[in-house]
Design a protein around this motif. Structure first.
Motif, PDB file in Angstrom:
ATOM      1  N   VAL A 212      72.717  78.067  13.665  1.00 21.81           N
ATOM      2  CA  VAL A 212      71.857  79.017  14.368  1.00 21.81           C
ATOM      3  C   VAL A 212      72.196  80.453  13.978  1.00 21.81           C
ATOM      4  O   VAL A 212      71.304  81.296  13.815  1.00 21.81           O
ATOM      5  N   CYS A 213      73.481  80.750  13.810  1.00 21.27           N
ATOM      6  CA  CYS A 213      73.888  82.109  13.413  1.00 21.27           C
ATOM      7  C   CYS A 213      73.321  82.462  12.038  1.00 21.27           C
ATOM      8  O   CYS A 213      72.858  83.587  11.813  1.00 21.27           O
ATOM      9  N   ILE A 214      73.368  81.502  11.104  1.00 18.47           N
ATOM     10  CA  ILE A 214      72.782  81.716   9.777  1.00 18.47           C
ATOM     11  C   ILE A 214      71.274  81.876   9.888  1.00 18.47           C
ATOM     12  O   ILE A 214      70.666  82.755   9.270  1.00 18.47           O
ATOM     13  N   LEU A 215      70.660  81.025  10.704  1.00 17.87           N
ATOM     14  CA  LEU A 215      69.217  81.070  10.894  1.00 17.87           C
ATOM     15  C   LEU A 215      68.787  82.416  11.455  1.00 17.87           C
ATOM     16  O   LEU A 215      67.826  83.032  10.978  1.00 17.87           O
ATOM     17  N   ASN A 216      69.506  82.899  12.461  1.00 22.56           N
ATOM     18  CA  ASN A 216      69.160  84.186  13.067  1.00 22.56           C
ATOM     19  C   ASN A 216      69.293  85.334  12.068  1.00 22.56           C
ATOM     20  O   ASN A 216      68.451  86.227  12.008  1.00 22.56           O
ATOM     21  N   CYS A 217      70.370  85.315  11.296  1.00 20.49           N
ATOM     22  CA  CYS A 217      70.578  86.343  10.272  1.00 20.49           C
ATOM     23  C   CYS A 217      69.424  86.357   9.281  1.00 20.49           C
ATOM     24  O   CYS A 217      68.856  87.408   8.973  1.00 20.49           O
ATOM     25  N   CYS A 218      69.072  85.189   8.790  1.00 20.26           N
ATOM     26  CA  CYS A 218      68.029  85.091   7.771  1.00 20.26           C
ATOM     27  C   CYS A 218      66.657  85.434   8.330  1.00 20.26           C
ATOM     28  O   CYS A 218      65.808  85.983   7.618  1.00 20.26           O
ATOM     29  N   ARG A 219      66.429  85.119   9.585  1.00 18.54           N
ATOM     30  CA  ARG A 219      65.135  85.447  10.180  1.00 18.54           C
ATOM     31  C   ARG A 219      64.941  86.957  10.315  1.00 18.54           C
ATOM     32  O   ARG A 219      63.830  87.457  10.183  1.00 18.54           O
ATOM     33  N   VAL A 220      66.012  87.668  10.609  1.00 20.77           N
ATOM     34  CA  VAL A 220      65.906  89.127  10.669  1.00 20.77           C
ATOM     35  C   VAL A 220      65.443  89.665   9.316  1.00 20.77           C
ATOM     36  O   VAL A 220      64.552  90.515   9.236  1.00 20.77           O
ATOM     37  N   ILE A 221      66.052  89.161   8.247  1.00 19.46           N
ATOM     38  CA  ILE A 221      65.675  89.593   6.900  1.00 19.46           C
ATOM     39  C   ILE A 221      64.248  89.173   6.581  1.00 19.46           C
ATOM     40  O   ILE A 221      63.458  89.957   6.038  1.00 19.46           O
ATOM     41  N   SER A 222      63.909  87.935   6.913  1.00 23.45           N
ATOM     42  CA  SER A 222      62.567  87.427   6.638  1.00 23.45           C
ATOM     43  C   SER A 222      61.505  88.241   7.358  1.00 23.45           C
ATOM     44  O   SER A 222      60.447  88.564   6.798  1.00 23.45           O
ATOM     45  N   ASN A 223      61.780  88.607   8.607  1.00 21.86           N
ATOM     46  CA  ASN A 223      60.825  89.421   9.365  1.00 21.86           C
ATOM     47  C   ASN A 223      60.695  90.825   8.780  1.00 21.86           C
ATOM     48  O   ASN A 223      59.598  91.390   8.741  1.00 21.86           O
ATOM     49  N   LEU A 224      61.815  91.376   8.313  1.00 17.03           N
ATOM     50  CA  LEU A 224      61.770  92.677   7.656  1.00 17.03           C
ATOM     51  C   LEU A 224      60.868  92.624   6.431  1.00 17.03           C
ATOM     52  O   LEU A 224      60.037  93.509   6.212  1.00 17.03           O
ATOM     53  N   LEU A 225      61.013  91.575   5.645  1.00 14.51           N
ATOM     54  CA  LEU A 225      60.197  91.425   4.441  1.00 14.51           C
ATOM     55  C   LEU A 225      58.718  91.288   4.789  1.00 14.51           C
ATOM     56  O   LEU A 225      57.853  91.873   4.134  1.00 14.51           O
TER      57      LEU A 225
END
Length: 346
Positions: A212-225
């Motif tokens: 979940v921690c990895i997922l949350n990190c990556c989602r922040v980046i994905s949303n930024l993109l």
């Protein structure tokens, strides 16, 4: 049976790691700031169709699983679980290997889920409730076996040390332009938020909670993109930012965490969006571990000088010819990973 270990709240659209559908109430020290509120709002608009954890965990919380295990009818299941934990703890240091332990745990989890399906306690349960029971068992089991299974393999320890040393060296001089990150994606507040999500990974003991921690990190980046890109952003936009965020976050024992997830997260559940982001994180760590002067858009001599100053092993052996060789055009980072730009499900 007593459960232990905190659980992370999933940002955006997925459920909490305890299996509850919907956002958890933040603790006093985790009150959402305006950035988190904004992110939650934008992510909730994406809908639930791409939420890999929702369907599998929503009906049953971890507390509910523990309560069910306290029922007299669950005595046979409890006995089997405790017996397996005892055997695993007794076998520590007796010629066992991480891969061997992984096979034992994977097999036990799979057999236990089959037992749940035929057990009277789940006679009227839905598929989602079976899945949630399996999640509860995995969390309980690996919390109890955490010290036995996490970060004990020598290979994991060596890779942890290598990655940590390289990240600490790189964070002193690397800039977004060295990874060819376009200015439109340079958002310090979002990057800092992604770093904080990743830095939580050692707070938790269950494979899913770490994921979940990895997922949350990556989602922040994905949303930024998704917000910053005028056209659709692909994996070759995502991975350089993830590498930069990872270097700046520099979470300890990341290789051990990744290995722990792969070994002890039930294989049938490591799929979809979670598997895609997990694979990207593995690619990011591999890039950092094998980074060379021509891996970045930077003067090779400057790179080598910084790495030598930080005492990174191997950097002092770089030859002048290697440092002064014409820098080849860097291929998109994603090409080396085999990841499709279309993302999960491709």
């Amino acid at each position: 049976m007593n459960g232990s270990g905190a659980r992370p709240r999933e940002n955006s659209t997925a459920v909490n790691s305890n299996g509850e559908g919907g956002p958890a109430k933040p603790s006093p020290q985790e009150e959402e700031d305006p950035q988190q509120q904004q992110r939650r709002s934008s992510q909730e608009q994406q809908g639930a169709s791409d939420q890999p954890f929702v369907a599998s965990t929503a009906p049953l919380t971890f507390t509910d699983f523990l309560e069910k295990m306290r029922a007299p009818a669950a005595m046979d299941l409890v006995r089997g679980i405790k017996s397996f934990i005892s055997e695993m703890l007794k076998s520590e240091g007796k010629g066992t290997s991480a891969e061997g332990d992984s096979q034992k745990v994977q097999g036990f989890l799979a057999r236990s889920e089959d037992a749940f399906r035929s057990h009277p306690l789940w006679a009227e349960s839905s598929l989602e409730e079976f899945e949630a029971a399996g999640e509860g068992l995995e969390k309980y089991l690996m919390t109890k076996l955490y010290n036995r299974c996490f970060g004990v393999a020598e290979e994991d320890k060596e890779r942890d040390a290598l990655l940590q040393q390289r990240m600490k060296a790189l964070c002193n001089f690397i800039k977004p332009e060295h990874l060819d990150i376009p200015d439109k994606y340079c958002n310090e507040s979002s990057w800092t938020l992604a770093q904080k999500e990743l830095q939580k990974i050692n707070t938790y003991k269950a494979p899913r909670d770490k994921l979940v921690c990895i997922l949350n990190c990556c989602r922040v980046i994905s949303n930024l993109l998704s917000i910053a890109a005028s056209e659709g952003a692909g994996a070759d936009d995502f991975l350089p930012i993830l590498i930069y965020v990872l270097i700046m976050a520099a979470p300890p024992q990341l290789e051990s965490n990744l290995a722990f997830i792969m070994r002890y997260r039930l294989a049938s559940r490591l799929n979809g969006e979670a598997a895609y982001f997990y694979t990207n994180m593995v690619s990011a760590t591999t890039f950092i571990e094998t980074i060379e002067p021509n891996s970045l858009s930077i003067d090779p001599n400057e790179f080598i000088a910084h790495m030598q100053a930080a005492g990174v092993p191997g950097s002092e052996t770089a030859t002048a010819a290697q440092a002064e060789a014409p820098t080849q055009q860097q291929a998109p980072l994603v090409d080396a990973t085999g990841i499709s730009e279309s993302g999960p499900g491709a």
